[in-house]
Design a protein around this motif. Structure first.
Motif, PDB file in Angstrom:
ATOM      1  N   PHE B  68       0.817  -1.251   0.310  1.00  0.00           N
ATOM      2  CA  PHE B  68       0.609  -0.123   0.168  1.00  0.00           C
ATOM      3  C   PHE B  68       0.729   1.758  -0.153  1.00  0.00           C
ATOM      4  CE2 PHE B  68      -4.346  -1.116   0.586  1.00  0.00           C
ATOM      5  CZ  PHE B  68      -4.598  -2.373   0.440  1.00  0.00           C
ATOM      6  N   TRP B 115      -6.780  -2.038  -2.562  1.00  0.00           N
ATOM      7  CA  TRP B 115      -7.327  -2.864  -1.348  1.00  0.00           C
ATOM      8  C   TRP B 115      -8.722  -3.590  -2.802  1.00  0.00           C
ATOM      9  CZ3 TRP B 115      -8.778  -4.341   2.662  1.00  0.00           C
ATOM     10  CH2 TRP B 115     -10.141  -4.977   2.688  1.00  0.00           C
ATOM     11  N   LYS B 119      -9.323  -7.340  -1.473  1.00  0.00           N
ATOM     12  CA  LYS B 119      -9.520  -8.030  -2.031  1.00  0.00           C
ATOM     13  C   LYS B 119      -9.930  -9.689  -2.742  1.00  0.00           C
ATOM     14  CE  LYS B 119     -13.037  -4.781  -2.309  1.00  0.00           C
ATOM     15  NZ  LYS B 119     -14.338  -3.390  -1.609  1.00  0.00           N
ATOM     16  N   LEU B 135      -0.744  -1.375   4.724  1.00  0.00           N
ATOM     17  CA  LEU B 135      -2.434  -1.010   5.049  1.00  0.00           C
ATOM     18  C   LEU B 135      -2.884  -0.003   6.107  1.00  0.00           C
ATOM     19  CD1 LEU B 135      -5.706  -1.109   4.202  1.00  0.00           C
ATOM     20  CD2 LEU B 135      -5.310  -2.953   4.808  1.00  0.00           C
ATOM     21  N   LEU B 144      -9.297   5.405   3.120  1.00  0.00           N
ATOM     22  CA  LEU B 144     -10.151   4.288   2.874  1.00  0.00           C
ATOM     23  C   LEU B 144     -11.013   3.846   3.735  1.00  0.00           C
ATOM     24  CD1 LEU B 144      -7.971   0.717   1.600  1.00  0.00           C
ATOM     25  CD2 LEU B 144      -9.803   2.064   0.088  1.00  0.00           C
ATOM     26  N   VAL B 149     -13.209  -1.151   5.372  1.00  0.00           N
ATOM     27  CA  VAL B 149     -11.985  -2.565   5.701  1.00  0.00           C
ATOM     28  C   VAL B 149     -12.587  -3.429   6.578  1.00  0.00           C
ATOM     29  CG1 VAL B 149      -9.623  -2.592   6.464  1.00  0.00           C
ATOM     30  CG2 VAL B 149     -10.615  -1.615   4.776  1.00  0.00           C
TER      31      VAL B 149
END
Lengths: 203, 203
Positions: B68, B115, B119, B135, B144, B149
């Motif tokens: 990230f 993200w 997923k 993250l 985000l 999340v």
């Protein structure tokens, strides 16, 4: 505040952070072999040690690992290290310290044997990084005199060799002379909810 | 106390410790994919994450890594992971978040893209372990929504997939639902004495 204003404020803040960071990093000019300690009750002490081992292996450095506690180099790590057999030396000492034996004299002899091997590996300067996995445990039980260990690191560790020492309850004398000390603190642990040790996580 | 008495006392103490430990471990019977968080200001968060990645790879498990923050997968780790190219999938997202750009909208877009990839990798159940490196950083800056999340981990993470989230300042909502949380606390850092980031240690 509008999105545009947020963006502008953010850009300004980041600019300042970067400037401050660049200024600090410019003062960091010394290169030296570090004495690194991973301690605390949380998980990740040995795991982060092995993370550094793999990072170093990735660079093509030679690395040595000495195991002070029986079975502490877990299956997963051993099998992963096998892919770097050209670069890595592993010493598993006798039976090592273990909850299983309750034989103090044998544990003391095993600790001594592991420590002698560790000193040879560090002195040889053949390895850029030497991981002394769970050395703190045998120091805690006074199976090795802390004074001797500290003296060795202070006077005999070559300048260009990194050494990582792991295990809970690191002695103050060791923390005192270390360059980098991280305490892994346990915030939450799955054993508490009945989860068992699992492949790839605990071993 | 004589050495013999010390040995006997030690044997008795260890016998008790082992009995207590065996009893506790016998109650640990659940096997499940864990949500693991490494946070805190100290070193070793990502390093321990990668340590678990290598341990899992050693077992022959398939592993995915999503980055990230730009450049967070360091040279050493990347080169070490190359020896497991049969088992590992790495997603480096766009430029990722970086101190260098100061472009909030671009960082938000990169976080979203990372993200979505994360997923898909988790949902696929192809990977035993998925490392979401840093993250916490994008959550901290609200790039985000934490609610989204948390909701994903609670409702969509397959039972048999382990997920590791790293980065300082983990949100309380994430810690709340995690199975295993370790805080890496900085006790001593060599930058303070002018030592620069070194190959195999910081990268």
């Amino acid at each position: 505040m509008s999105e545009e204003e947020l963006d502008a404020r953010h850009a300004e803040k980041m600019r300042k952070k970067k400037a401050a960071r660049d200024k600090i990093m410019a003062t960091k000019t010394i290169e030296k072999g570090l004495l690194i300690v991973h301690t605390g009750k949380g998980k990740g002490k040995s795991t982060a040690g092995f993370g550094m081992v793999f990072r170093s292996l990735g660079h093509g450095h030679k690395v040595a690992v000495v195991q002070f506690v029986k079975g502490r180099i877990e299956t997963g790590e051993r099998m992963a290290l096998d892919r770097f057999s050209d670069l890595v030396t592993i010493k598993r000492m006798g039976e090592g310290f273990t909850w299983e034996t309750q034989d103090r004299q044998r544990d003391i002899a095993a600790a001594r044997q592991a420590w002698e091997a560790a000193k040879d590996l560090i002195r040889s300067r053949e390895y850029r990084l030497v991981l002394l996995d769970e050395l703190n445990i045998v120091l805690r039980y006074d199976y090795l005199p802390i004074e001797e260990v500290v003296e060795f690191f202070k006077t005999e560790k070559p300048e260009d060799v990194h050494v990582i020492v792991t295990g809970r309850n690191a002695k103050d004398e060791l923390i005192e002379i270390a360059d980098l000390v991280t305490e892994m603190e346990q915030v939450k642990h799955p054993f508490r909810s009945g989860v068992k040790p699992q492949e790839g996580i605990e071993f």
